[in-house]
Design an enzyme around this catalytic site. Structure first.
Site, PDB file in Angstrom:
ATOM      1  N   HIS A  85       0.886  -1.312   0.245  1.00 44.20           N
ATOM      2  CA  HIS A  85      -0.023  -0.065   0.012  1.00 44.20           C
ATOM      3  C   HIS A  85       1.041   1.095  -0.050  1.00 44.20           C
ATOM      4  O   HIS A  85       1.609   1.297   0.846  1.00 44.20           O
ATOM      5  CB  HIS A  85      -0.919   0.098   1.115  1.00 44.20           C
ATOM      6  N   GLU A  88       1.548   3.412   2.955  1.00 40.48           N
ATOM      7  CA  GLU A  88       1.869   3.046   4.378  1.00 40.48           C
ATOM      8  C   GLU A  88       3.612   2.842   4.001  1.00 40.48           C
ATOM      9  O   GLU A  88       4.073   1.799   3.668  1.00 40.48           O
ATOM     10  CB  GLU A  88       1.264   1.380   4.720  1.00 40.48           C
ATOM     11  N   HIS A 194       3.281  -3.582   6.671  1.00 37.11           N
ATOM     12  CA  HIS A 194       2.087  -2.536   6.343  1.00 37.11           C
ATOM     13  C   HIS A 194       2.072  -1.267   7.729  1.00 37.11           C
ATOM     14  O   HIS A 194       3.113  -1.354   8.425  1.00 37.11           O
ATOM     15  CB  HIS A 194       0.810  -3.181   6.433  1.00 37.11           C
ATOM     16  N   GLU A 284       2.034  -4.969  10.901  1.00 34.20           N
ATOM     17  CA  GLU A 284       1.392  -3.549  10.859  1.00 34.20           C
ATOM     18  C   GLU A 284       2.375  -2.929  11.900  1.00 34.20           C
ATOM     19  O   GLU A 284       2.526  -3.411  13.057  1.00 34.20           O
ATOM     20  CB  GLU A 284      -0.036  -3.343  11.458  1.00 34.20           C
TER      21      GLU A 284
END
Length: 439
Positions: A85, A88, A194, A284
């Site tokens: 992404h 990110e 992420h 994440e």
């Protein structure tokens, strides 16, 4: 083009000490850094690209290892991917830091040296360079940006083939490149970085059937994935607390099953596991997707140990080859662990190799050579991660014309500290003690 040539020339005349600042790097700066590292450390690095983005930006990968250019039998391949992404951005910088740390510490730090000597490490700092470029021209946001998507406005982490659900989305060039990469290499372990939360997530991300209620979607190797995720969260300075971000739920131990958090189809994590025989975590790193760069040092300090320790985990379980008695590799042999019914059975590669991540314990392994029957063996896995080698367990099939007709076979087994119990008819068993030095 001239800008890129000028940039590479500037990197080429830098002093021998390549100092990477903790700041956000443009696409051109990222490419220049990778080229500079490759030139400075040519014996342990190999720079290549697997394809391009919609806009034609190359998807660069830096491989690090004792034998960085090609796969070596017995040495597992690991990959790190970030920035799928485009908005990110923390993971992108963490991987540049990781690259610098690994190459500089080689031959200076005993653990780093053994990690590099015993694995081939592929690092892709940006899978979505187009999205990153879009993000750089937008107002900084912690929650959402159009840069999440590629240039065709497609979410690349919803664009992979899904075993549980048909996709109507056209496969993007970035996705195709990564799919081909996954299917052409022998990746055993992977991590995708992420942002937007602080948690380690594991398969499945999608529900297995339409009738399955929302919630935990358990895969056959759930115990291994939980271990991998906890290993990351507890080596992180704070992820294990599970309550880092205001906008996300509490995550016990700082980990979550993907579908239990929220389910979706077309994810790269599930594709790696189901189609690529590769165990991938989605990690994440930051509550804010695109935080100010002054926080990058803090993120590196939080994640450095987890990112490095993750490399050791590729040595969990067992590995080996399926060969003829003459030593020729048998490709496409099926290697199954009883009680772990994978959607796509694990198979040997063109070198006859298999790698199977398993926690310490006793297991029953079934090896099948299509057309020539199968063999079932009980074995024990010990915790040999600190030895930087999984248990070695080789199979030699004695196949001739008579065997091909009657489906009988002879197997010579070579293994390390495993105990062996033969359950099928076997004509020949030879047991030898192996070590990491001979494989």
């Amino acid at each position: 083009m001239f800008r890129s040539i000028k940039l590479l020339w500037i990197w080429a005349i830098l002093p021998d000490l390549i100092a990477l600042k903790l700041q956000y790097h443009s696409t051109q700066e990222l490419e220049g850094f990778l080229h500079a590292i490759n030139r400075k450390y040519p014996s342990i690095t190999h720079l290549y690209y697997i394809g391009g983005s919609v806009a034609g930006i190359k998807l660069w990968v830096l491989a690090i290892g004792k034998y960085p250019k090609v796969h070596t039998v017995g040495i597992p391949d690991v990959k790190y991917i970030a920035n799928i992404h485009g908005d990110e951005v923390v993971g992108r910088e963490m991987l540049l830091q990781l690259i610098e740390h690994l190459v500089k510490m080689y031959k200076h730090d005993a653990t780093i040296t053994r990690l590099i000597n015993n694995a081939r490490i592929h690092i892709m700092p940006s899978m979505n360079p187009d999205g990153f470029e879009i993000t750089q021209h937008e107002e900084r946001s912690c929650t959402y940006s159009i840069g999440r998507y590629n240039k065709e406005r497609v979410d690349l982490n919803r664009n992979f083939p899904d075993a549980f659900e048909n996709s109507t989305s056209a496969t993007q060039p970035e996705t195709k490149a990564v799919m081909n990469w996954i299917l052409s290499e022998t990746f055993v372990l992977s991590i995708s970085l992420h942002g937007g939360a602080v948690v380690a997530s594991y398969p499945y991300d999608n529900k297995q059937t339409d009738k399955q209620p929302a919630g935990y979607s358990k895969c056959p190797d759930d115990d291994v994935f939980v271990y991998l995720a906890k290993n990351y969260s507890y080596n992180h300075l704070s992820m294990f607390s599970g309550e880092e971000c205001e906008r996300t739920p509490y995550f016990q131990d700082g980990i979550t099953n993907g579908a239990e958090w929220y389910h979706f189809s077309g994810g790269m994590q599930d594709f790696n596991y189901i189609s690529g025989q590769c165990f991938e975590l989605t990690v994440e790193l930051s509550c804010c997707k695109n935080p100010p760069e002054i926080y990058l040092m803090e993120y590196w300090n939080e994640n450095q140990e987890s990112l490095i320790n993750f490399l050791k985990l590729v040595h969990l379980g067992i590995k080996g080859q399926v060969l003829t008695m003459d030593g020729a590799p048998i490709e496409n042999a099926i290697v199954e662990v009883q009680g772990r019914e994978n959607i796509n059975p694990f198979r040997t590669n063109k070198w006859g190799e298999y790698y199977r991540l398993l926690l310490p314990g006793t297991y029953i392994l079934n090896v099948t050579v299509p057309g020539f029957g199968s063999n079932t063996t009980e074995f024990q896995v010990l915790n040999d991660v600190e030895n930087f080698s999984a248990l070695v367990f080789n199979f030699h099939f004695n196949v001739n014309a008579t065997d091909a007709t009657s489906s009988k076979h002879s197997i010579q087994q070579q293994h390390g500290t495993a105990s062996s119990k033969q359950q099928n008819a076997v004509l020949l068993i030879s047991i030898v003690i192996c070590s990491a030095l001979i494989y």
